[in-house]
Design an enzyme around this catalytic site. Structure first.
Site, PDB file in Angstrom:
ATOM      1  N   SER A 142      11.689  10.268  -1.254  1.00 41.32           N
ATOM      2  CA  SER A 142      11.367  11.684  -1.527  1.00 41.32           C
ATOM      3  C   SER A 142      10.996  11.803  -2.998  1.00 41.32           C
ATOM      4  CB  SER A 142      12.598  12.557  -1.261  1.00 41.32           C
ATOM      5  OG  SER A 142      12.421  13.852  -1.832  1.00 41.32           O
ATOM      6  N   TYR A 155      21.669  14.228  -2.097  1.00 40.37           N
ATOM      7  CA  TYR A 155      20.354  13.896  -1.512  1.00 40.37           C
ATOM      8  C   TYR A 155      19.460  13.213  -2.560  1.00 40.37           C
ATOM      9  CZ  TYR A 155      15.937  14.607   1.026  1.00 40.37           C
ATOM     10  OH  TYR A 155      14.730  14.426   1.678  1.00 40.37           O
TER      11      TYR A 155
HETATM   12  P1  NAD Z   1      14.580  16.220  10.193  1.00 39.24           P
HETATM   13  O1  NAD Z   1      15.930  16.784   9.950  1.00 39.24           O
HETATM   14  O2  NAD Z   1      13.618  17.008  11.033  1.00 39.24           O
HETATM   15  O3  NAD Z   1      14.679  14.773  10.821  1.00 39.24           O
HETATM   16  C1  NAD Z   1      15.627  13.815  10.398  1.00 39.24           C
HETATM   17  C2  NAD Z   1      15.889  12.886  11.542  1.00 39.24           C
HETATM   18  O4  NAD Z   1      16.881  11.919  11.182  1.00 39.24           O
HETATM   19  C3  NAD Z   1      16.415  13.647  12.765  1.00 39.24           C
HETATM   20  O5  NAD Z   1      15.698  13.215  13.905  1.00 39.24           O
HETATM   21  C4  NAD Z   1      17.871  13.224  12.830  1.00 39.24           C
HETATM   22  O6  NAD Z   1      18.370  13.219  14.119  1.00 39.24           O
HETATM   23  C5  NAD Z   1      17.797  11.811  12.254  1.00 39.24           C
HETATM   24  N1  NAD Z   1      19.079  11.323  11.791  1.00 39.24           N
HETATM   25  C6  NAD Z   1      19.954  11.934  10.955  1.00 39.24           C
HETATM   26  N2  NAD Z   1      21.058  11.184  10.804  1.00 39.24           N
HETATM   27  C7  NAD Z   1      20.875  10.061  11.555  1.00 39.24           C
HETATM   28  C8  NAD Z   1      21.670   8.904  11.800  1.00 39.24           C
HETATM   29  N3  NAD Z   1      22.883   8.762  11.253  1.00 39.24           N
HETATM   30  N4  NAD Z   1      21.167   7.956  12.608  1.00 39.24           N
HETATM   31  C9  NAD Z   1      19.959   8.099  13.177  1.00 39.24           C
HETATM   32  N5  NAD Z   1      19.169   9.172  12.991  1.00 39.24           N
HETATM   33  C10 NAD Z   1      19.629  10.152  12.186  1.00 39.24           C
HETATM   34  O7  NAD Z   1      13.962  15.946   8.769  1.00 39.24           O
HETATM   35  P2  NAD Z   1      12.520  15.392   8.350  1.00 39.24           P
HETATM   36  O8  NAD Z   1      11.933  16.386   7.430  1.00 39.24           O
HETATM   37  O9  NAD Z   1      11.737  14.972   9.530  1.00 39.24           O
HETATM   38  O10 NAD Z   1      12.946  14.147   7.468  1.00 39.24           O
HETATM   39  C11 NAD Z   1      12.645  12.810   7.808  1.00 39.24           C
HETATM   40  C12 NAD Z   1      12.804  11.955   6.562  1.00 39.24           C
HETATM   41  O11 NAD Z   1      11.850  12.376   5.583  1.00 39.24           O
HETATM   42  C13 NAD Z   1      14.183  12.089   5.905  1.00 39.24           C
HETATM   43  O12 NAD Z   1      14.584  10.839   5.395  1.00 39.24           O
HETATM   44  C14 NAD Z   1      13.918  13.065   4.785  1.00 39.24           C
HETATM   45  O13 NAD Z   1      14.841  12.928   3.731  1.00 39.24           O
HETATM   46  C15 NAD Z   1      12.520  12.631   4.377  1.00 39.24           C
HETATM   47  N6  NAD Z   1      11.788  13.637   3.614  1.00 39.24           N
HETATM   48  C16 NAD Z   1      11.450  14.831   4.180  1.00 39.24           C
HETATM   49  C17 NAD Z   1      10.754  15.743   3.414  1.00 39.24           C
HETATM   50  C18 NAD Z   1      10.338  17.076   3.958  1.00 39.24           C
HETATM   51  O14 NAD Z   1       9.881  17.913   3.181  1.00 39.24           O
HETATM   52  N7  NAD Z   1      10.448  17.318   5.259  1.00 39.24           N
HETATM   53  C19 NAD Z   1      10.408  15.457   2.092  1.00 39.24           C
HETATM   54  C20 NAD Z   1      10.775  14.230   1.557  1.00 39.24           C
HETATM   55  C21 NAD Z   1      11.443  13.321   2.331  1.00 39.24           C
END
Ligand code: NAD
Length: 251
Positions: A142, A155
């Site tokens: 991120s 985070y």
């Molecule tokens: P989200 O909450 O929609 O999805 C996260 C996923 O991770 C979910 O499907 C959840 O079930 C799964 N998860 C959580 N804990 C888990 C575990 N212990 N074992 C297996 N699966 C698990 O969020 P997102 O926005 O799709 O985020 C996906 C990734 O992208 C994350 O690592 C997040 O930090 C990163 N990210 C997202 C953004 C954003 O703006 N959406 C920005 C930067 C980074």
């Protein structure tokens, strides 16, 4: 010209693929020709993702996976044995003022985002070493792993760990033909931040993004396919930022 981004003949494993970016990444990798394995804790949601991929002509296997548990990761070793591309996407965030965040909050976030990434990277590394072929690992970090934002100490710390883990793993795993790179998305609209953009803090943040908007999941397809495919055969330890210019916002 050969299709540099083709993933035909490759198997890709996406963690946390039951929704959000993970489900989207799995669909994109399948469209590029990869056989896809989707892992997460919510198996019913995974089944729906797999159904969408199959309906579009792709090949998809689902598996229960909790990346915080080494027992759960050991159970997917047979699937990792045939995995060429691993997307370490599973992640959670806790949004609280620094002084209110609890030890349990810290443990949950750091265990999922940093320890989970370490354990999965190690498991794929061992599988690839054993079979003697190459692989590509894509860690979803991120922009807060590179800069900071209030209320998300655990985070931001976990994502900084993800960036450094990417570089150390790249250094050590190159000899086994494994490339390890990271994508640092800026703010992409998914469940993790749903509702935030309508708040005054969300609106204020939007104004600080040079492109003046959040990103869509599809805007990560380019970095994802680049790092997954042979198009990035000479890239390892790289960190690709996709954030609408947020990191270069003016001080
Ligand atoms: P989200 O909450 O929609 O999805 C996260 C996923 O991770 C979910 O499907 C959840 O079930 C799964 N998860 C959580 N804990 C888990 C575990 N212990 N074992 C297996 N699966 C698990 O969020 P997102 O926005 O799709 O985020 C996906 C990734 O992208 C994350 O690592 C997040 O930090 C990163 N990210 C997202 C953004 C954003 O703006 N959406 C920005 C930067 C980074």
């Amino acid at each position: 010209m050969p299709d540099l981004f083709s993933l035909h003949g490759k198997t890709a494993f996406v963690t946390g693929a039951s929704g959000g970016l993970g489900a989207h990444f799995a669909e994109v990798l399948a469209q590029a020709g990869a056989e896809v394995i989707v892992g997460a804790r919510r198996e019913a949601a995974l089944a729906a993702v797999a159904e969408r991929i199959r309906a579009a002509g792709g090949n998809c296997t689902t598996t229960a996976l909790d990346v915080t548990s080494s027992d759960s990761i050991a159970a997917v070793e047979p699937l990792l044995a045939k995995t060429d591309i691993l997307v370490n996407n599973a992640g959670i965030a806790v949004d609280k003022p620094f002084l209110d965040a609890t030890e349990a909050d810290w443990d949950a976030v750091v265990d999922t985002n940093a320890k989970g990434m370490f354990l999965m990277t190690q498991a794929l590394g061992r599988a690839v070493q054993a079979r003697g072929s190459g692989g590509s690992i894509i860690n979803i970090a991120s922009i807060v792993g590179l800069r900071q934002s209030a209320r998300i100490a655990s985070y931001a710390a976990s994502k900084a760990a993800a960036v450094q883990l990417t570089k150390v793993a790249a250094l050590e795993l190159a000899r086994f033909g494994i490339r390890v790179n990271a994508i640092c998305p800026g703010y992409i609209e998914t469940d993790i931040n749903a509702g935030f953009w309508e708040t005054p803090a969300g609106q204020a943040m939007m104004k600080r993004i040079p492109q003046r908007r959040t990103g869509q999941a599809s805007e990560l397809d380019g970095p994802l396919l680049l790092l997954a495919s042979d198009a990035s055969s000479y890239m390892t330890g790289s960190v690709i930022v996709a954030d609408g210019g947020h990191l270069v916002s003016s001080l």
